[in-house]
Design a protein around this motif. Structure first.
Motif, PDB file in Angstrom:
ATOM      1  N   ILE A 238     -16.935 -21.809 -37.618  1.00 43.33           N
ATOM      2  CA  ILE A 238     -16.650 -23.133 -37.678  1.00 43.33           C
ATOM      3  C   ILE A 238     -15.768 -23.439 -36.559  1.00 43.33           C
ATOM      4  CG2 ILE A 238     -15.816 -25.241 -38.803  1.00 43.33           C
ATOM      5  CD1 ILE A 238     -16.185 -23.375 -41.549  1.00 43.33           C
ATOM      6  N   CYS A 239     -16.499 -24.221 -35.439  1.00 40.47           N
ATOM      7  CA  CYS A 239     -15.547 -24.549 -34.389  1.00 40.47           C
ATOM      8  C   CYS A 239     -14.912 -25.856 -34.569  1.00 40.47           C
ATOM      9  CB  CYS A 239     -16.433 -24.752 -33.048  1.00 40.47           C
ATOM     10  SG  CYS A 239     -17.218 -23.194 -32.557  1.00 40.47           S
ATOM     11  N   VAL A 240     -13.708 -26.024 -34.175  1.00 41.02           N
ATOM     12  CA  VAL A 240     -12.843 -27.020 -34.608  1.00 41.02           C
ATOM     13  C   VAL A 240     -12.477 -27.684 -33.058  1.00 41.02           C
ATOM     14  CG1 VAL A 240     -10.715 -28.120 -35.626  1.00 41.02           C
ATOM     15  CG2 VAL A 240     -11.937 -26.044 -36.762  1.00 41.02           C
ATOM     16  N   ALA A 241     -12.780 -28.949 -32.811  1.00 42.74           N
ATOM     17  CA  ALA A 241     -12.734 -29.518 -31.491  1.00 42.74           C
ATOM     18  C   ALA A 241     -12.464 -31.006 -31.629  1.00 42.74           C
ATOM     19  CB  ALA A 241     -13.587 -28.968 -30.621  1.00 42.74           C
ATOM     20  N   ALA A 242     -12.488 -31.660 -30.741  1.00 48.20           N
ATOM     21  CA  ALA A 242     -12.502 -33.086 -30.296  1.00 48.20           C
ATOM     22  C   ALA A 242     -14.008 -33.448 -30.738  1.00 48.20           C
ATOM     23  CB  ALA A 242     -12.178 -33.506 -28.886  1.00 48.20           C
ATOM     24  N   GLU A 243     -14.037 -34.838 -31.069  1.00 46.87           N
ATOM     25  CA  GLU A 243     -15.332 -35.440 -31.527  1.00 46.87           C
ATOM     26  C   GLU A 243     -16.511 -35.038 -30.373  1.00 46.87           C
ATOM     27  OE1 GLU A 243     -18.463 -36.528 -33.620  1.00 46.87           O
ATOM     28  OE2 GLU A 243     -16.168 -36.628 -34.545  1.00 46.87           O
ATOM     29  N   GLU A 244     -16.540 -35.222 -29.296  1.00 47.03           N
ATOM     30  CA  GLU A 244     -17.391 -35.243 -28.421  1.00 47.03           C
ATOM     31  C   GLU A 244     -17.798 -33.840 -28.337  1.00 47.03           C
ATOM     32  OE1 GLU A 244     -18.217 -35.582 -23.502  1.00 47.03           O
ATOM     33  OE2 GLU A 244     -16.463 -36.310 -24.429  1.00 47.03           O
ATOM     34  N   THR A 245     -16.821 -32.859 -28.125  1.00 49.62           N
ATOM     35  CA  THR A 245     -17.352 -31.537 -28.325  1.00 49.62           C
ATOM     36  C   THR A 245     -17.925 -31.037 -29.625  1.00 49.62           C
ATOM     37  OG1 THR A 245     -15.504 -30.926 -26.584  1.00 49.62           O
ATOM     38  CG2 THR A 245     -16.398 -29.161 -27.997  1.00 49.62           C
ATOM     39  N   ALA A 246     -17.315 -31.237 -30.583  1.00 46.97           N
ATOM     40  CA  ALA A 246     -17.905 -31.052 -31.968  1.00 46.97           C
ATOM     41  C   ALA A 246     -19.442 -31.340 -32.231  1.00 46.97           C
ATOM     42  CB  ALA A 246     -17.019 -31.810 -32.953  1.00 46.97           C
ATOM     43  N   ARG A 247     -19.825 -32.864 -31.632  1.00 45.82           N
ATOM     44  CA  ARG A 247     -21.153 -33.184 -31.856  1.00 45.82           C
ATOM     45  C   ARG A 247     -21.980 -32.507 -30.914  1.00 45.82           C
ATOM     46  NH1 ARG A 247     -19.509 -38.069 -31.180  1.00 45.82           N
ATOM     47  NH2 ARG A 247     -19.776 -38.275 -28.850  1.00 45.82           N
ATOM     48  N   THR A 248     -21.650 -31.956 -29.655  1.00 47.48           N
ATOM     49  CA  THR A 248     -22.434 -31.147 -28.914  1.00 47.48           C
ATOM     50  C   THR A 248     -22.746 -30.231 -29.443  1.00 47.48           C
ATOM     51  OG1 THR A 248     -21.652 -32.360 -26.881  1.00 47.48           O
ATOM     52  CG2 THR A 248     -22.597 -30.341 -26.670  1.00 47.48           C
ATOM     53  N   LEU A 249     -21.727 -29.346 -29.958  1.00 50.16           N
ATOM     54  CA  LEU A 249     -21.929 -27.829 -30.580  1.00 50.16           C
ATOM     55  C   LEU A 249     -22.861 -28.016 -31.863  1.00 50.16           C
ATOM     56  CD1 LEU A 249     -18.607 -26.331 -30.454  1.00 50.16           C
ATOM     57  CD2 LEU A 249     -20.244 -26.214 -28.432  1.00 50.16           C
ATOM     58  N   ARG A 250     -22.704 -29.183 -32.645  1.00 47.26           N
ATOM     59  CA  ARG A 250     -23.531 -29.342 -33.872  1.00 47.26           C
ATOM     60  C   ARG A 250     -24.905 -29.439 -33.676  1.00 47.26           C
ATOM     61  NH1 ARG A 250     -19.290 -32.589 -35.825  1.00 47.26           N
ATOM     62  NH2 ARG A 250     -20.301 -34.376 -35.041  1.00 47.26           N
ATOM     63  N   ARG A 251     -25.107 -30.184 -32.370  1.00 49.43           N
ATOM     64  CA  ARG A 251     -26.579 -30.429 -31.828  1.00 49.43           C
ATOM     65  C   ARG A 251     -27.203 -29.102 -31.136  1.00 49.43           C
ATOM     66  NH1 ARG A 251     -25.090 -34.577 -29.028  1.00 49.43           N
ATOM     67  NH2 ARG A 251     -25.163 -33.510 -26.960  1.00 49.43           N
ATOM     68  N   SER A 252     -26.342 -28.503 -30.218  1.00 48.72           N
ATOM     69  CA  SER A 252     -27.257 -27.668 -29.138  1.00 48.72           C
ATOM     70  C   SER A 252     -26.567 -26.338 -29.306  1.00 48.72           C
ATOM     71  CB  SER A 252     -26.665 -28.187 -27.652  1.00 48.72           C
ATOM     72  OG  SER A 252     -27.304 -29.557 -27.555  1.00 48.72           O
ATOM     73  N   GLY A 253     -25.482 -26.088 -30.210  1.00 44.29           N
ATOM     74  CA  GLY A 253     -24.797 -24.620 -30.012  1.00 44.29           C
ATOM     75  C   GLY A 253     -23.993 -24.442 -29.018  1.00 44.29           C
ATOM     76  N   ILE A 254     -23.783 -23.001 -28.700  1.00 38.38           N
ATOM     77  CA  ILE A 254     -23.189 -22.673 -27.741  1.00 38.38           C
ATOM     78  C   ILE A 254     -23.988 -21.756 -26.673  1.00 38.38           C
ATOM     79  CG2 ILE A 254     -21.169 -21.302 -26.852  1.00 38.38           C
ATOM     80  CD1 ILE A 254     -19.705 -21.947 -29.343  1.00 38.38           C
ATOM     81  N   ARG A 255     -24.074 -22.169 -25.501  1.00 34.86           N
ATOM     82  CA  ARG A 255     -25.073 -21.699 -24.260  1.00 34.86           C
ATOM     83  C   ARG A 255     -23.941 -20.531 -23.690  1.00 34.86           C
ATOM     84  NH1 ARG A 255     -27.883 -25.794 -20.978  1.00 34.86           N
ATOM     85  NH2 ARG A 255     -26.067 -27.008 -21.792  1.00 34.86           N
ATOM     86  N   VAL A 256     -24.356 -19.297 -23.587  1.00 35.76           N
ATOM     87  CA  VAL A 256     -23.410 -18.321 -22.860  1.00 35.76           C
ATOM     88  C   VAL A 256     -24.350 -17.781 -21.831  1.00 35.76           C
ATOM     89  CG1 VAL A 256     -22.515 -16.232 -22.971  1.00 35.76           C
ATOM     90  CG2 VAL A 256     -22.303 -17.786 -24.891  1.00 35.76           C
ATOM     91  N   ARG A 257     -23.865 -17.577 -20.616  1.00 33.57           N
ATOM     92  CA  ARG A 257     -24.337 -16.914 -19.622  1.00 33.57           C
ATOM     93  C   ARG A 257     -23.623 -15.852 -19.165  1.00 33.57           C
ATOM     94  NH1 ARG A 257     -26.197 -21.967 -17.832  1.00 33.57           N
ATOM     95  NH2 ARG A 257     -24.382 -22.648 -16.942  1.00 33.57           N
TER      96      ARG A 257
END
Length: 308
Positions: free
Chosen positions: A45-64
């Protein structure tokens, strides 16, 4: 002696089948760990500001990452923690710590632990007062990892190392949990040794690359004498604070870095973000004063960076 957590295998795996981990601040470090823990099968569960939380819920975390490969991990995300968790990783910058802690109600950690992975040594008092000393497991991380956009992480170093200052493993075996995600994890019983070994290594890297706007390759060639002198100062303070710091070993690690490596403080300066000057250089100056150790180069660099 430090030791690497044992590899995990089959039915003898000491890690709970699925731990629930909160990540406060899914930036360069928090985002990388969140993605790796999710990929290892843990609930994140990532805890962050609304914009970041919304992005993570939609797209997950992309790692390179050259070490871990390129992948996308699904995580949950919210602006505050709303349920108990086994572990909360605190991976915000020191400059944002006080405001970020409002997102994590202490009662939700009554049955879990807090693992701070911040720069510096003085944040532990803040966390222990808020969550209780028995809940906070001191730790340091060594990695170059950057958030290039919300939910996008560039892992640039060929390593991910975490040292835990634990005399006894808590109910949730933290070393094995982190090892399961791919971190090279060690358990060291001496808290001062863990924290000051990291700061003695980090401070020269952060202060010099930020002051001159150069990556480590240019610092270690064009400003070698200054680098060596600064390492001597920081290791002297580290030894006075109980860490077996070694100037030769630290310089060897710098020499092994890819030449284009930048410190997180340098990246913050380039992006116009607040700098962790007080958490890194300020803590070093205060410790040097307490122990009567002269650190003229640290003082000069701090003054120049503060003026900027």
């Amino acid at each position: 002696m430090p030791h690497t957590a044992p590899p995990l295998s089959g039915g003898s795996c000491p890690v709970p089948p699925r731990s629930t981990v909160a990540v406060l601040g899914p930036g360069g470090i928090g985002g990388l760990l969140a993605a790796l823990l999710s990929r290892a099968g843990h609930r994140v569960i990532c805890v962050a500001a609304e914009e970041t939380a919304r992005t993570l819920r939609r797209s997950g975390i992309r790692v390179r990452s050259a070490q871990f490969g390129d992948f996308t991990a699904s995580v949950e995300a919210d602006t505050v923690l709303r349920e108990p968790v086994d572990l909360c990783l605190v991976t915000v910058k020191q400059t944002a710590l006080d405001a970020a802690l409002d997102r994590v109600p202490p009662p939700l950690l009554d049955g879990g632990h807090v693992l701070p992975l911040l720069n510096g040594v003085e944040h532990l008092d803040t966390l222990r007062k808020r969550f209780g000393a028995e809940r906070v497991a001191p730790a340091v991380i060594r990695v170059e990892s950057t958030r290039t956009a919300p939910g996008v992480i560039e892992h640039g170093s060929p390593f991910l190392e975490i040292d835990l200052a634990l005399r006894h493993e808590p109910q949730v075996p933290l070393a094995a949990l982190l090892t399961s995600a791919g971190a090279d994890t060690r358990v060291v019983p001496d808290e001062n040794a863990v924290l000051w070994a990291k700061l003695a290594f980090l401070a020269p890297f952060a202060l010099l690359t930020t002051r001159y706007g150069l990556p480590i390759g240019d610092i270690r060639s064009a400003r070698r004498e200054e680098l060596e002198a600064l390492v001597e100062e920081t290791t002297a303070v580290g030894r006075a604070c109980g860490a077996p710091t070694d100037a030769t070993g630290i310089l060897a690690r710098y020499d092994a870095f890819p030449p284009g490596s930048k410190s997180s403080m340098q990246r913050d300066a380039e992006a116009g973000r607040p700098l962790e000057l007080d958490a890194i250089g300020g803590a070093l100056l205060r410790a040097a004063e307490r122990h009567g150790i002269p650190v003229p180069l640290v003082g000069r660099l701090m003054a120049e960076l503060t003026d900027r």
